[in-house]
Design a protein around this motif. Structure first.
Motif: not given
Length: 377
Positions: A303-307, A313-321
């Motif tokens: 959640v932190a990486a995507n926020l 103003h970047e693409e949120p690409t992180a996914r919960n492992p």
């Protein structure tokens, strides 16, 4: 205007999320972290308290020591959540947010299990573990039952650890021969995602004379008759009950209308709810991964990486492992580890590392690294 991020709950998820946001964005955002307690306690520390390895005071990490740039910590009790408006009411006032993250954990529901009482005959709350520390010295003979009252529950290996540590405790006091230990669990094995871990635990139980009853839960405790009743209608003699209460999402979360089947519905890879700008993580979220701190921590980092990406103003690409390591006390000062991965393959997998004294150092480092990261200890 600074982006207002409101985080409910300062457990593994809330602490890691607020710390990650502070590291990346500092005072450029306004994070409010709310928890009703005055301190944080690692889940595994409850067993240390119960078996006299640590005092209740020693395992509490005061939230007063939590200080991060851009983060305001508040001790308040959440009384209402409006996910559509991202508005939260507490016993101290009203908070409105641009982004709301619900990480309030799971509560214990004893109402459905007659005879189990929080703080008295269970070891999953800190008061319960502290009370058990006073009860155990008086247990010198009879039947001890470690009973799980429902699944899913927090930290799946913990009841197994309790059984093995109780064996050691009674052995050291010279009364093990006069005591029987039975462990009742609604799951089919001690750690279903890792057959190797379950096999090792079952071998340890057999070696120590601990009876394991799988696929069964405790439905009532009668201390007067000294029995527990099982969901198959059977009864077990019980002179000492060490309970694992049923877990459920907090009432305030259920009342917010964001649960299905008792847990918050989210996208398990992004932790997003159906309400824009509202996330849920940790034990109350239905991710498909275990209810354990390390999995809440991994979800918080996602959640932190995507926020952070969105705010930049970047693409949120992180996914919960959906992956994490759990340490398991095997007694005799040895600890095993299981690395579990729930999302990478078609089914969950678990890699088991044999019990050793060396892994105790790993477990200590696990705790101390997070103390340092979150509290500066």
């Amino acid at each position: 205007m600074k982006t207002r991020i409101l985080i409910l709950g300062a457990g593994f998820g809330g602490l890691e999320l607020s710390t990650s946001l502070s590291e990346a964005l500092g005072d450029s955002i306004a994070v409010t972290l709310i928890d009703k307690s005055d301190s944080f306690v690692f889940g595994f520390a409850k067993l240390d308290v119960m078996f006299g390895r640590a005092t209740e005071a020693a395992v509490r990490l005061p939230y007063a020591d939590y200080a991060k740039a851009g983060v305001t910590m508040k001790r308040e009790t959440v009384t209402a959540i409006d996910p559509e408006r991202r508005r939260v009411t507490t016993d101290k006032g009203v908070h409105e947010a641009d982004i709301l993250v619900i990480a309030l954990g799971a509560d214990y529901d004893v109402s459905g299990t007659p005879g189990i009482t929080l703080g008295r005959n269970e070891f999953y709350s800190v008061p319960g573990a502290a009370h058990m520390a006073k009860v155990l010295p008086g247990f010198t003979r009879g039947h001890a039952v470690i009973g799980v009252c429902g699944a899913p529950y927090k930290c799946p290996p913990a009841p197994s650890e309790c059984a093995l540590m109780l064996h050691d405790y009674l052995t050291e006091r010279g009364v093990r021969g006069d005591c029987q230990i039975t462990y009742v669990n609604p799951m089919s094995s001690p750690v279903p995602p890792s057959p190797e871990t379950s096999k090792a635990l079952l071998a340890a139980f057999a070696e120590r004379g601990i009876t394991f009853i799988p696929s069964t839960r405790v439905v009532s405790v009668d201390e007067g008759r000294k029995v527990v009743t099982l969901d198959n209608g059977g009864e077990l003699p019980c002179d000492l009950f060490l309970g694992v209460p049923r877990n459920r999402a907090p009432d305030v979360v259920v009342e917010a209308g964001i649960t299905e089947g008792g847990w918050v519905t989210i996208d398990p890879r992004t932790l997003e709810t159906r309400f824009p700008g509202v996330y849920a993580l940790g034990d109350l979220a239905n991710t498909g991964a275990p209810k354990a701190g390390v999995f809440a921590e991994g979800a918080a980092r996602t959640v932190a990486a995507n926020l952070i990406a969105r705010l930049r103003h970047e693409e949120p690409t992180a996914r919960n492992p959906g992956a994490g390591s759990c340490y398991i006390e095997f007694g005799a000062n040895r600890i095993a580890r299981v690395d579990v991965d729930f999302f990478s393959g078609p089914k969950p997998t678990g890699a088991f590392y044999e019990p050793s004294e060396a892994l105790r150092v790993d477990k200590v480092n696990f705790g101390s690294s997070r103390k340092a990261r979150w509290f500066g200890h």
